[in-house]
Design a protein around this motif. Sequence first.
Motif, PDB file in Angstrom:
ATOM      1  N   THR A   1       7.816   3.658 -10.689  1.00 41.81           N
ATOM      2  CA  THR A   1       7.667   5.075 -10.343  1.00 41.81           C
ATOM      3  C   THR A   1       6.470   5.683 -11.062  1.00 41.81           C
ATOM      4  OG1 THR A   1       9.272   5.698 -12.067  1.00 41.81           O
ATOM      5  CG2 THR A   1      10.100   5.459  -9.803  1.00 41.81           C
ATOM      6  N   ARG A   2       6.172   5.192 -12.255  1.00 42.18           N
ATOM      7  CA  ARG A   2       4.967   5.657 -12.939  1.00 42.18           C
ATOM      8  C   ARG A   2       3.710   5.166 -12.232  1.00 42.18           C
ATOM      9  NH1 ARG A   2       8.934   6.226 -16.453  1.00 42.18           N
ATOM     10  NH2 ARG A   2       8.693   7.725 -18.188  1.00 42.18           N
ATOM     11  N   LEU A   3       3.740   3.943 -11.739  1.00 42.18           N
ATOM     12  CA  LEU A   3       2.600   3.455 -10.962  1.00 42.18           C
ATOM     13  C   LEU A   3       2.354   4.348  -9.755  1.00 42.18           C
ATOM     14  CD1 LEU A   3       3.218  -0.415 -11.044  1.00 42.18           C
ATOM     15  CD2 LEU A   3       1.341   0.817 -12.136  1.00 42.18           C
ATOM     16  N   TRP A   4       3.406   4.709  -9.052  1.00 46.07           N
ATOM     17  CA  TRP A   4       3.252   5.557  -7.864  1.00 46.07           C
ATOM     18  C   TRP A   4       2.819   6.972  -8.234  1.00 46.07           C
ATOM     19  CZ3 TRP A   4       8.569   3.312  -6.360  1.00 46.07           C
ATOM     20  CH2 TRP A   4       8.400   2.105  -5.665  1.00 46.07           C
ATOM     21  N   ALA A   5       3.343   7.503  -9.322  1.00 40.59           N
ATOM     22  CA  ALA A   5       2.984   8.868  -9.729  1.00 40.59           C
ATOM     23  C   ALA A   5       1.570   8.918 -10.288  1.00 40.59           C
ATOM     24  CB  ALA A   5       3.982   9.382 -10.758  1.00 40.59           C
ATOM     25  N   TRP A   6       1.252   8.004 -11.197  1.00 43.71           N
ATOM     26  CA  TRP A   6      -0.034   8.050 -11.889  1.00 43.71           C
ATOM     27  C   TRP A   6      -1.203   7.702 -10.983  1.00 43.71           C
ATOM     28  CZ3 TRP A   6       1.812   4.939 -16.807  1.00 43.71           C
ATOM     29  CH2 TRP A   6       2.634   5.770 -17.571  1.00 43.71           C
ATOM     30  N   ARG A   7      -0.976   6.918  -9.913  1.00 43.94           N
ATOM     31  CA  ARG A   7      -2.103   6.563  -9.053  1.00 43.94           C
ATOM     32  C   ARG A   7      -2.707   7.807  -8.390  1.00 43.94           C
ATOM     33  NH1 ARG A   7       1.151   3.728  -3.947  1.00 43.94           N
ATOM     34  NH2 ARG A   7       2.219   5.649  -3.310  1.00 43.94           N
ATOM     35  N   ASP A   8      -1.892   8.866  -8.230  1.00 42.70           N
ATOM     36  CA  ASP A   8      -2.368  10.088  -7.588  1.00 42.70           C
ATOM     37  C   ASP A   8      -2.728  11.187  -8.577  1.00 42.70           C
ATOM     38  OD1 ASP A   8      -1.995   8.946  -5.093  1.00 42.70           O
ATOM     39  OD2 ASP A   8       0.072   9.659  -4.926  1.00 42.70           O
ATOM     40  N   GLU A   9      -2.330  11.057  -9.830  1.00 42.15           N
ATOM     41  CA  GLU A   9      -2.627  12.088 -10.816  1.00 42.15           C
ATOM     42  C   GLU A   9      -4.027  11.886 -11.391  1.00 42.15           C
ATOM     43  OE1 GLU A   9       1.665  13.603 -12.442  1.00 42.15           O
ATOM     44  OE2 GLU A   9       0.672  12.045 -13.617  1.00 42.15           O
ATOM     45  N   ASP A  10      -4.660  13.010 -11.745  1.00 42.04           N
ATOM     46  CA  ASP A  10      -6.020  12.992 -12.296  1.00 42.04           C
ATOM     47  C   ASP A  10      -7.014  12.352 -11.338  1.00 42.04           C
ATOM     48  OD1 ASP A  10      -5.380  14.224 -14.849  1.00 42.04           O
ATOM     49  OD2 ASP A  10      -4.303  12.376 -15.276  1.00 42.04           O
ATOM     50  N   GLY A  11      -6.777  12.557 -10.060  1.00 42.20           N
ATOM     51  CA  GLY A  11      -7.657  12.034  -9.027  1.00 42.20           C
ATOM     52  C   GLY A  11      -7.106  10.764  -8.425  1.00 42.20           C
ATOM     53  N   ASP A  12      -6.827  10.791  -7.111  1.00 41.85           N
ATOM     54  CA  ASP A  12      -6.286   9.593  -6.472  1.00 41.85           C
ATOM     55  C   ASP A  12      -7.415   8.630  -6.095  1.00 41.85           C
ATOM     56  OD1 ASP A  12      -7.482  10.749  -4.270  1.00 41.85           O
ATOM     57  OD2 ASP A  12      -5.602  11.267  -3.266  1.00 41.85           O
ATOM     58  N   GLU A  13      -7.036   7.546  -5.449  1.00 39.62           N
ATOM     59  CA  GLU A  13      -7.995   6.500  -5.103  1.00 39.62           C
ATOM     60  C   GLU A  13      -9.136   7.043  -4.244  1.00 39.62           C
ATOM     61  OE1 GLU A  13      -7.750   2.263  -2.655  1.00 39.62           O
ATOM     62  OE2 GLU A  13      -5.933   3.190  -3.451  1.00 39.62           O
ATOM     63  N   ALA A  14      -8.789   7.890  -3.265  1.00 35.79           N
ATOM     64  CA  ALA A  14      -9.818   8.433  -2.375  1.00 35.79           C
ATOM     65  C   ALA A  14     -10.790   9.343  -3.128  1.00 35.79           C
ATOM     66  CB  ALA A  14      -9.155   9.198  -1.223  1.00 35.79           C
ATOM     67  N   PHE A  15     -10.256  10.176  -4.014  1.00 38.80           N
ATOM     68  CA  PHE A  15     -11.100  11.102  -4.785  1.00 38.80           C
ATOM     69  C   PHE A  15     -12.169  10.333  -5.561  1.00 38.80           C
ATOM     70  CE2 PHE A  15     -12.196  13.416  -8.636  1.00 38.80           C
ATOM     71  CZ  PHE A  15     -12.389  14.720  -8.196  1.00 38.80           C
ATOM     72  N   TRP A  16     -11.758   9.291  -6.259  1.00 36.59           N
ATOM     73  CA  TRP A  16     -12.714   8.576  -7.105  1.00 36.59           C
ATOM     74  C   TRP A  16     -13.567   7.589  -6.323  1.00 36.59           C
ATOM     75  CZ3 TRP A  16     -14.024  10.739 -11.328  1.00 36.59           C
ATOM     76  CH2 TRP A  16     -13.119  11.538 -12.012  1.00 36.59           C
TER      77      TRP A  16
END
Length: 353
Positions: free
Chosen positions: A314-329
Amino acid sequence: MARNSDLADLAASILAAGSDDRDGTGLDAAAWKACAGAGLTSLTDPDTGGTLDDAAVLLEVAGADAARLPLAETDLLAGWLARAAGLAVPDGPLAAVVTDATGGDRPAGTAGGTVTGSGGPAGAVSAALTRVPWGRSLAAVVVLDGDRVLVLDTGAAAVTEGANLAEEPRDGLTLDGVTPLATGTAPAGAAAELTLRAALARSLLLAGAARGALARSVAYAGERTQFGRPIGRFQAVQQMLAEAGAEVAAASAASAAATSTARRAGFAAPETAFAVAAAKARCSEAATAVARIAHQVHGAIGFTREHALRLVTTRLWAWRDEDGDEAFWNDRVGAAALDAGADGLWPLVTGRP
């Protein structure tokens, strides 16, 4: 390397001896006290003798352990912002907030809000802050509001509890007519640096959580038997675990490279912005793959709330979108590559002429 190994062992032993309530959603007070006593909550403070590399080791261990602690928020973000503004860093758990008045291109889903009032000598301010990490447990919040930095005591804050997918607190804090503990002037580029620092910290936590999910999966594959032998002996399961291992290695390498670049060149350097963007994008990508494989290996039991696997997935799923998700970066990686052009792409990627 030996020093980092010793630090990892120390952090792992402290976090393992923390709260027995692994299913809790609040701050692990016992682990926080132990970390603070060992100096692990302020590793990047120049006065402690720690380094960004030390903080990276700690965050990977914390991610693998699914620690309920605002280590990155206190040290790399709030602590840095206060010191950069020439202010004393308060004791206890902290978080940094960049208000809407600061502007800049900030990723969605991060802490924000508004501050009104002068905040000058004996001047009161009011604040409405959103998605503050661990807001209910903080000693203070360090706010970047335009070109000023305010340290606000959260003791009198009205808390609207919220959480991310991993049930980590992401709270609303409302303060009405409070006098800041301290005020200062933000350095140039503070908002951009906070964004990069947060993304780097999240990348390191993701790399650690991915490693934790892989370790749990490998252990379970050696314990669970089917047709008279451990499922880890079946080629299909071995192939999945090998794929997860490759994703973990890529995430660790990307986050380590970004840490090294930031330590060497500083967060204001273009190469650091590129390295951090690549790391966060790659770690977010790895999070999806590793969580999927971990649950495939565990089968139905891994989806139950009672099983410890969910603490890391659940942390993997939450953190992947926090502080900029994959698309943002990834957008920033692509923009940097286009700006570099044909002649500049190789130096941009490798750091060599």
